[in-house]
Scaffold this active site. Sequence first.
Site, short mmCIF file in Angstrom:
data_model
loop_
_atom_site.label_atom_id
_atom_site.label_comp_id
_atom_site.label_asym_id
_atom_site.label_seq_id
_atom_site.Cartn_x
_atom_site.Cartn_y
_atom_site.Cartn_z
N GLY A 256 15.62 9.37 13.71
CA GLY A 256 14.93 8.35 14.49
C GLY A 256 13.68 8.82 15.19
N THR B 181 0.84 -1.20 0.00
CA THR B 181 0.00 0.00 0.00
C THR B 181 0.87 1.25 0.00
OG1 THR B 181 0.01 -0.09 2.42
CG2 THR B 181 -1.89 -1.06 1.30
N ASP C 162 4.38 0.85 1.99
CA ASP C 162 5.59 1.32 1.28
C ASP C 162 5.85 2.77 1.68
OD1 ASP C 162 7.58 1.81 -0.55
OD2 ASP C 162 6.32 1.47 -2.33
N ASP D 16 13.86 9.75 7.74
CA ASP D 16 14.14 10.91 8.58
C ASP D 16 14.92 10.47 9.83
OD1 ASP D 16 13.96 13.56 9.62
OD2 ASP D 16 12.04 13.81 8.60
N GLY E 214 2.47 -3.44 -9.94
CA GLY E 214 1.40 -2.48 -9.76
C GLY E 214 0.58 -2.33 -11.02
N ARG E 215 0.96 -1.35 -11.86
CA ARG E 215 0.14 -1.05 -13.04
C ARG E 215 0.01 -2.20 -14.01
NH1 ARG E 215 3.32 4.41 -13.97
NH2 ARG E 215 4.80 3.19 -12.73
N TYR F 199 11.25 -1.47 -16.23
CA TYR F 199 10.63 -2.78 -16.00
C TYR F 199 11.48 -3.96 -16.48
CZ TYR F 199 6.32 -0.29 -14.88
OH TYR F 199 5.38 0.53 -14.30
N LYS G 107 8.64 4.19 2.90
CA LYS G 107 9.99 4.71 2.61
C LYS G 107 10.42 5.77 3.62
CE LYS G 107 10.02 3.79 -2.38
NZ LYS G 107 8.63 3.43 -2.68
N PHE G 108 10.45 5.36 4.89
CA PHE G 108 10.90 6.28 5.93
C PHE G 108 12.31 6.75 5.62
CE2 PHE G 108 7.75 3.66 8.24
CZ PHE G 108 6.96 4.68 8.75
#
Length: 357
Positions: free
Chosen positions: A103, A62, A96, A101, A327-328, A309, A98-99
Site C-alpha cells: 500500500g 495509456t 494502465d 506493490d 491497441g495494435r 485475440y 497495473k499497480f
Amino acid sequence: MSRSIAQTPYEERQSTHPLSAYLYRLMVVKESNLCLSADVSSARTLLRLANSIGPSIVVLKTHYDIVSDWDSDVETGTGAQLAALAAKHGFLIFEDRKFSDIGSTVQKQYTDGPGKAVEWAHITNAHILPGAAIVSALADAASAWREKKKYEVKTDITVGTPRPESLSEDDEGKDDEDIKNLKALQARRKASIVSITTVSQSYEPANSPRAPIPECEEDVIFSKIEEAPLDRGLLLLAQMSSAGNLLDEAYAKACVEIARNNKDFVMGFIAQETQNTAADDQFITMTPGCQLPSGEEQRANSDGLGQQYNTPKKLIGEKSVDIIIVGRGIIGAADPVTEAERYRRKGWEAYTARISA
Ligand code: 6AU
C-alpha cells in the site's frame, strides 16, 4: 422475467461509481464501447492519436512509462494535454499502470514520481496479488488528491473567478466550509471548461516544427455532455489475455469479492468475460486482446508473444463485456482513424444485438 445486466442498455444501468455513470452516458451519446490502447513511445504521437481518434472512443488507455519524452509537469505536461483532449472529445483516460506493490509504495507511485497518474488519469488498474490493502491504499491516495484539488479551487476563487449561478435548494442558507468549497468547485468547473477548450485548440507546443494537428470534424461534440467528475476509479485485473497466465478462477473470485467491498472506488475489472455474477453486481468489464480480421485476410489470433485475440462480436456478444480495448489492431493499421471507426461500429453492433436478443 427480469433482464440480466448484460441485456440492460447502458443508459438504464445502475451505477455505484460516478465515473461509471459518466462513462455510460458517453457510450450512449457516442455509440461507442471502444477503448484505444495507445502504446506509443513519443508524446507527440500519443497526443495526435488522442486528437484524431478521440471522436470514436470512450476511453483512451495509456502506458505513460512507454513514452520516452513524457513531460511530467502537472499544469502543462503530457498528462495535462491529454486531459484537455479528453474534455474536448469526451473520453476518459485510463493509465494502465497495473499497480502490484504494498500500500505505502503504490500510493507514492500513483501520486508522485514522473507519472503522477492521479493528476490526469481518471482510471487506473491494479493486481490484487499483494492483498486487499492495495485497493484501500489507492482509494485513500485518490481521495487525498481530491481534497487537495478542492483546496486549490478555494484559493483560486479568492482571486476573482465568477461565482456560480446556482446550488441545489438544499444548500440555501447554509454557510459552512463544505458549501463554500462546493461553490468554489462549481465555479472552477465552469471556468475550466473555457480554459480547457482554449488549450485543446492550440496545444501543439509552440517551439516544435511539427505539422499542425488536424482538427476533427466532430470537434466539440461534447458540449452535449457535462465535464467528467473529479473522481478517480480503479479496475482490478481479474483475468488476463495472455497465454498461460496464472489468474485462475479462485483468483478472479477473490478479486470480485474485493471489488464488492470497495464499490466507491472500484469501477470494475480487466477481464475476458463479465464478472457480474450476483444479482446486484454492477461492475464494468473492459477487455484487452481484441482484434478484427483485417480485410479479406483473417488476422492471426495471437501476436507470437503470448497475447491472444478475440473479435468484438465474441467478447461483447458472447462474453458480455462492456468495453473492448484495442491497441495494435488500430494503431498498426494503414489508416488508424478509419480503422478505429470500424472497431467502434463493430463493437456497437455487437452491443445492440446483445441487448435486443
Ligand atoms: O491490442 P494490443 O494487443 O496491441 O494491446 C493490448 C493492451 C496492452 C496491454 O498492456 C493491455 O492491453 N492488456 C491488459 C490491460 C489493459 O491491463 C491486460 C491483459 O490481460 N492483456 C493486455 O493486453 O497495452
